[in-house]
Design a protein around this motif. Sequence first.
Motif, PDB file in Angstrom:
ATOM      1  N   SER A   1      -0.341  -3.066  10.305  1.00  0.00           N
ATOM      2  CA  SER A   1       0.426  -3.003   8.511  1.00  0.00           C
ATOM      3  C   SER A   1       1.885  -2.561   8.952  1.00  0.00           C
ATOM      4  CB  SER A   1      -0.393  -2.102   8.148  1.00  0.00           C
ATOM      5  OG  SER A   1      -0.466  -1.171   7.756  1.00  0.00           O
ATOM      6  N   GLY A   2       2.532  -1.752   9.881  1.00  0.00           N
ATOM      7  CA  GLY A   2       3.975  -1.561  10.148  1.00  0.00           C
ATOM      8  C   GLY A   2       3.880   0.043  11.219  1.00  0.00           C
TER       9      GLY A   2
ATOM     10  N   GLN B   1      -3.102   4.162   9.468  1.00  0.00           N
ATOM     11  CA  GLN B   1      -2.265   3.290   8.779  1.00  0.00           C
ATOM     12  C   GLN B   1      -0.882   2.735   8.043  1.00  0.00           C
ATOM     13  OE1 GLN B   1      -1.854  -0.177  10.517  1.00  0.00           O
ATOM     14  NE2 GLN B   1      -3.902   0.787  11.840  1.00  0.00           N
ATOM     15  N   TRP B   2      -0.256   2.160   8.143  1.00  0.00           N
ATOM     16  CA  TRP B   2       0.952   2.320   7.435  1.00  0.00           C
ATOM     17  C   TRP B   2       0.543   1.710   6.533  1.00  0.00           C
ATOM     18  CZ3 TRP B   2       5.989   4.218   7.679  1.00  0.00           C
ATOM     19  CH2 TRP B   2       7.579   3.872   7.102  1.00  0.00           C
ATOM     20  N   GLY B   3       0.380   1.152   6.005  1.00  0.00           N
ATOM     21  CA  GLY B   3       0.140   0.305   4.786  1.00  0.00           C
ATOM     22  C   GLY B   3      -1.515   0.988   3.896  1.00  0.00           C
ATOM     23  N   MET B   4      -2.216   1.857   4.548  1.00  0.00           N
ATOM     24  CA  MET B   4      -3.090   3.633   3.702  1.00  0.00           C
ATOM     25  C   MET B   4      -2.419   4.295   3.614  1.00  0.00           C
ATOM     26  SD  MET B   4      -5.824   3.811   3.002  1.00  0.00           S
ATOM     27  CE  MET B   4      -6.740   3.042   3.557  1.00  0.00           C
TER      28      MET B   4
ATOM     29  N   ALA C   1       6.705  -9.726   6.603  1.00  0.00           N
ATOM     30  CA  ALA C   1       6.605 -11.108   6.721  1.00  0.00           C
ATOM     31  C   ALA C   1       5.216 -11.071   7.367  1.00  0.00           C
ATOM     32  CB  ALA C   1       7.535 -11.848   7.489  1.00  0.00           C
ATOM     33  N   TYR C   2       4.991 -10.262   8.246  1.00  0.00           N
ATOM     34  CA  TYR C   2       3.738 -10.685   9.604  1.00  0.00           C
ATOM     35  C   TYR C   2       2.122 -10.788   8.437  1.00  0.00           C
ATOM     36  CZ  TYR C   2       6.177  -9.514  12.701  1.00  0.00           C
ATOM     37  OH  TYR C   2       7.112  -9.385  14.544  1.00  0.00           O
ATOM     38  N   PRO C   3       0.750 -11.260   8.291  1.00  0.00           N
ATOM     39  CA  PRO C   3       0.101 -11.123   7.562  1.00  0.00           C
ATOM     40  C   PRO C   3      -0.780 -10.140   6.387  1.00  0.00           C
ATOM     41  CG  PRO C   3      -0.304 -12.767   9.222  1.00  0.00           C
ATOM     42  CD  PRO C   3       0.626 -11.926   9.902  1.00  0.00           C
ATOM     43  N   TYR C   4      -0.612  -9.048   8.028  1.00  0.00           N
ATOM     44  CA  TYR C   4      -1.029  -7.722   6.974  1.00  0.00           C
ATOM     45  C   TYR C   4      -0.044  -6.280   6.629  1.00  0.00           C
ATOM     46  CZ  TYR C   4      -5.386  -9.773   9.191  1.00  0.00           C
ATOM     47  OH  TYR C   4      -6.704 -10.523   9.181  1.00  0.00           O
TER      48      TYR C   4
END
Length: 498
Positions: free
Chosen positions: A156-157, A175-178, A267-270
Amino acid sequence: MAGLRSALLLKHEVEKLLELGRGELDRLLEEDEGFPRGSQDHLGRIDRALGKEPHWRWDGGLVYSWAARSSRFSKRGAVLLDPALETRAVALGKWIGFQPTSQGPATDWETDLGVVRILHSTRRGAASAMAEELAEDTGAQSVTSVCALYGDIGISGPALVGADTAQPPLEYEVQWGMVTRLVGQPLPWWPSLLRRSDVISQWSPGAPITIAEIVPDEQEATLRQAASYWSVDSPARTALVDLANSLRNRRIDSLNSEIRIFGDHDAYPYGDPLLIAARHRTEGYPLPRTDDRDVLSAGWRTIASSRLFEAYEPLGIGMYCEPDLLPFGPPTEVSARGSTARRWGQRLAPCDPTALHAVLADEAQDVSFYTDPTTRIPVVRKGSARQGTWAFLAPLRLPDQAAQLRSVILDDTVWVKTDDDRIYPGPCTPDEHLWWGPGGGDRPTEAAWVIAQLLDDISTEVSLADNWRHAPKGLTKLLNRAHEHGTELSRAELEQAR
């Protein structure tokens, strides 16, 4: 994640982490196939004879991560891996500010889990060390978790390594997204060359992108400092400044690539959004380079032959970065005990050390300095004439134009004997080595192709371009055998194999 610091836990430590009673871990291991596998200590013969039982150990980070995803043990597992975080309502976090820490520059974020500290450092073990420091600081109890950069990209990053102040030694992947979800807004990210306190401390939510200078690294600073010892019109100064500019341009190119790769990841899906918080100043880049290879070669020859102390470090950098600008081949070291090396050493001429001799000597204490009077290559003897080693730069060509190759001797390197009874280290190219004997890849083809060229013309400047394609198969097969050191192959044997 390979960069996580490992913390191995014994059985009683796993039981303490999971708050298990006696015998519960054994039942858990039988019933839950997903529980991380442990490993047994290796016992020596004496311990086995004494009847000692090997201890079982588990990777603490894996157990801690497993616990977070287990419905029974989630409250005892990694804080930032709790699956409940993925479904809970997002609360807007608060940026607390920049923090200069012992592990590098950091930013603190207040979340409904407590304060999450993000270390903008890729230092291995930084998350664990910071969490431990915070756990011992009674004034910093509000920090729940520490995240440090791994240096690569995750799902996610930017990849993150986490550690909690409740269990500092146990690192896990985050995860970066978390973390983005916890703070409720895109997180700032700095490229590696701008990951400095003076840059990161300028950021706050909504602030414009910081434009910062690239600080010269140690190699560039060494080259620029050394350039001041030569006159402005000296080829040596030109060579030093040119390499310094080249290193700076490479670092700028690397930074541009890093910003592009990480900046495009959302820009990637996740991918989750990130804020590129700083960029480098672009005025005046790329720095100018010198196109005249003859001038650069002359400059490095001047530096190599210099007896200035200030020439030593920059020459080491030049030999690594621009080996083809020096009139010698690669560094080679052979035992002084071999009969071939002893015979060759007898005709070396003692000399005063140059910068090139100093680089070859490295940090050895008992050294003597020589020059091969025929090939002019620099040579250093480390230790005694019988028990030490010879360190030298291989020649690019042999000057014995009227001679022919009589034989080749396979010792610590490839030696060439001519029909006028002279012995030389085998010539090579600046960034190759003459390997022989069985090994992986195309190991023996280098020596096979060089020998084939010397059979035709002893004084040729050898080439190793596409050696795997040009090397005669028979010679390659001959040199791929496990010959004893000191084996001498006659011209007839070499020609027959060719």
